[in-house]
Design an enzyme around this catalytic site. Structure first.
Site, PDB file in Angstrom:
ATOM      1  N   HIS A 112       0.860  -1.195   0.000  1.00 38.45           N
ATOM      2  CA  HIS A 112       0.000   0.000   0.000  1.00 38.45           C
ATOM      3  C   HIS A 112       0.888   1.235   0.000  1.00 38.45           C
ATOM      4  O   HIS A 112       1.940   1.263   0.654  1.00 38.45           O
ATOM      5  CB  HIS A 112      -0.892   0.007   1.250  1.00 38.45           C
ATOM      6  CG  HIS A 112      -1.417   1.370   1.615  1.00 38.45           C
ATOM      7  ND1 HIS A 112      -0.839   2.143   2.608  1.00 38.45           N
ATOM      8  CD2 HIS A 112      -2.437   2.102   1.112  1.00 38.45           C
ATOM      9  CE1 HIS A 112      -1.496   3.280   2.719  1.00 38.45           C
ATOM     10  NE2 HIS A 112      -2.464   3.289   1.812  1.00 38.45           N
ATOM     11  N   ASN A 114       0.335   5.733  -0.247  1.00 34.32           N
ATOM     12  CA  ASN A 114      -0.590   6.853  -0.360  1.00 34.32           C
ATOM     13  C   ASN A 114       0.174   8.150  -0.119  1.00 34.32           C
ATOM     14  O   ASN A 114       1.000   8.222   0.786  1.00 34.32           O
ATOM     15  CB  ASN A 114      -1.724   6.704   0.667  1.00 34.32           C
ATOM     16  CG  ASN A 114      -2.614   7.933   0.733  1.00 34.32           C
ATOM     17  OD1 ASN A 114      -2.443   8.787   1.585  1.00 34.32           O
ATOM     18  ND2 ASN A 114      -3.562   8.005  -0.173  1.00 34.32           N
ATOM     19  N   VAL A 115      -0.093   9.143  -0.950  1.00 36.59           N
ATOM     20  CA  VAL A 115       0.406  10.497  -0.709  1.00 36.59           C
ATOM     21  C   VAL A 115      -0.748  11.456  -0.973  1.00 36.59           C
ATOM     22  O   VAL A 115      -1.477  11.300  -1.955  1.00 36.59           O
ATOM     23  CB  VAL A 115       1.626  10.849  -1.588  1.00 36.59           C
ATOM     24  CG1 VAL A 115       2.889  10.237  -1.024  1.00 36.59           C
ATOM     25  CG2 VAL A 115       1.432  10.384  -3.031  1.00 36.59           C
ATOM     26  N   HIS A 151      12.464  -1.152   3.923  1.00 32.66           N
ATOM     27  CA  HIS A 151      12.679  -0.144   4.962  1.00 32.66           C
ATOM     28  C   HIS A 151      13.865   0.761   4.635  1.00 32.66           C
ATOM     29  O   HIS A 151      13.825   1.973   4.913  1.00 32.66           O
ATOM     30  CB  HIS A 151      12.864  -0.813   6.316  1.00 32.66           C
ATOM     31  CG  HIS A 151      11.589  -1.274   6.939  1.00 32.66           C
ATOM     32  ND1 HIS A 151      10.796  -0.433   7.690  1.00 32.66           N
ATOM     33  CD2 HIS A 151      10.948  -2.471   6.902  1.00 32.66           C
ATOM     34  CE1 HIS A 151       9.722  -1.102   8.106  1.00 32.66           C
ATOM     35  NE2 HIS A 151       9.794  -2.335   7.633  1.00 32.66           N
ATOM     36  N   GLY A 264     -18.810  11.097   0.962  1.00 35.06           N
ATOM     37  CA  GLY A 264     -19.590  10.804  -0.231  1.00 35.06           C
ATOM     38  C   GLY A 264     -18.735  10.466  -1.427  1.00 35.06           C
ATOM     39  O   GLY A 264     -19.115  10.741  -2.573  1.00 35.06           O
ATOM     40  N   GLY A 265     -17.578   9.857  -1.182  1.00 30.91           N
ATOM     41  CA  GLY A 265     -16.684   9.489  -2.269  1.00 30.91           C
ATOM     42  C   GLY A 265     -17.219   8.331  -3.095  1.00 30.91           C
ATOM     43  O   GLY A 265     -18.264   7.752  -2.800  1.00 30.91           O
TER      44      GLY A 265
END
Length: 306
Positions: A112, A114-115, A151, A264-265
């Protein structure tokens, strides 16, 4: 945490980079899998929209998505203002790239990344903005060299912005991606940050860019090493069982999932992160001494892999 709103604050620059990041990651994943991603552009009635890039039943990726979204609203949803109650009721704008990849081979880990950038606005006041994101690895069969590589790549992305960031964001990741009701981590971690505006816009945006740009270097070598390892029904069965933990975390704890649903996506894009095949069993435990047991004893523990 102080908020900054200098003249250099520019959501257009953030959006341009996010769209380019999505395109670069999808191109690299298409090359690794050999099949194209589907493109699904969508609009949100309240404001904004996005581009979902999906693959299902690929050669390597059983299911994966790399989503861009840019959405606006008139009032912050509870998941966004819970940690910043002083911002409740403000107009808001959010944009980001979020991806989850579920390879078919049980020896290849789920990943996973995410930005995102968030802005809260109120008439007569400077906008309050922050960045968030990170990446984390969820193996089903653990390999120490994979853990060290992932890492180390995360650390290399953060070190130019301050040597204190990696240990701080690694610990944050270990704490955040933890299933309290199971008393176990979701995977082997990585880095995670949120509400980040330290050092001004250029510094915070640069750090976020470095994390997003490091994703392919962190994950693709692992996928290439593991995607062709021979496996059988035993490994697929364990993979499906452990994927259940991924589902539990995303539906119970994940702030991004909660924010998407509360604001409400687009449901199809929000739940893209869920794996295609999952199993649950009652009170199951691996046999001692097996590779499945080693995942729990050697990898699902917060440790310093570097």
């Amino acid at each position: 945490m102080s908020a900054h709103a200098p003249a250099t604050f520019d959501t257009r620059a953030v959006k341009t980079w996010l769209l380019d990041l999505q395109a670069r990651i999808v191109a690299a994943l298409e090359a690794a899998d050999g099949l194209p991603f589907r493109t699904d552009a969508w609009e949100r009635p309240e404001g904004g929209g996005g581009i979902s890039r999906l693959i299902e039943e690929g050669n390597v990726l059983e299911r994966g998505g790399v989503n861009f979204s840019h959405v606006l609203g008139s009032q912050l949803p509870p998941s966004a203002s819970a940690h910043r109650p002083e911002l409740a009721g403000r107009r808001w704008e959010a944009m980001g790239v979020s991806l989850v990849l579920h390879p078919r081979n049980p020896y290849a880990p789920t990943v996973h990344m995410n930005v995102r950038c968030f802005v809260a606005m109120k008439d007569g006041e400077a906008p309050v903005w922050w960045f968030g994101g990170g990446m984390d690895l969820t193996p089903y069969y653990g390999f120490e060299d994979d853990a060290r590589h992932f890492h180390a790549t995360c650390q290399a992305a953060l070190d130019p912005f301050g040597p204190e960031l990696h240990p701080r964001f690694k610990d944050w990741c270990d704490t955040y991606f933890f299933l309290k009701h199971r008393n176990e981590p979701r995977g082997i971690g990585g880095v995670f940050f949120d509400d980040f505006s330290e050092g001004g816009f250029d510094h915070a945006f640069g750090m976020t860019q470095s994390v997003g740009d490091a994703f392919l270097a962190a994950y693709l070598p692992i996928l290439e090493r593991r995607k062709a390892i021979a496996y059988g029904e035993r490994e697929r069965d364990f993979q499906a069982y452990r994927r259940g933990r991924y589902v539990e975390f995303n539906l119970v704890y994940d702030r991004g999932t909660l924010f998407g649903l509360q604001s409400g996506g687009r449901t199809e894009s929000i739940l893209m992160s869920l794996p295609p095949i999952v199993k649950w069993r009652y009170d199951w435990h691996p046999e001692p001494g097996t590779p499945e047991a080693a995942l729990y004893t050697e990898f699902l523990t917060a440790k310093n892999w570097i």
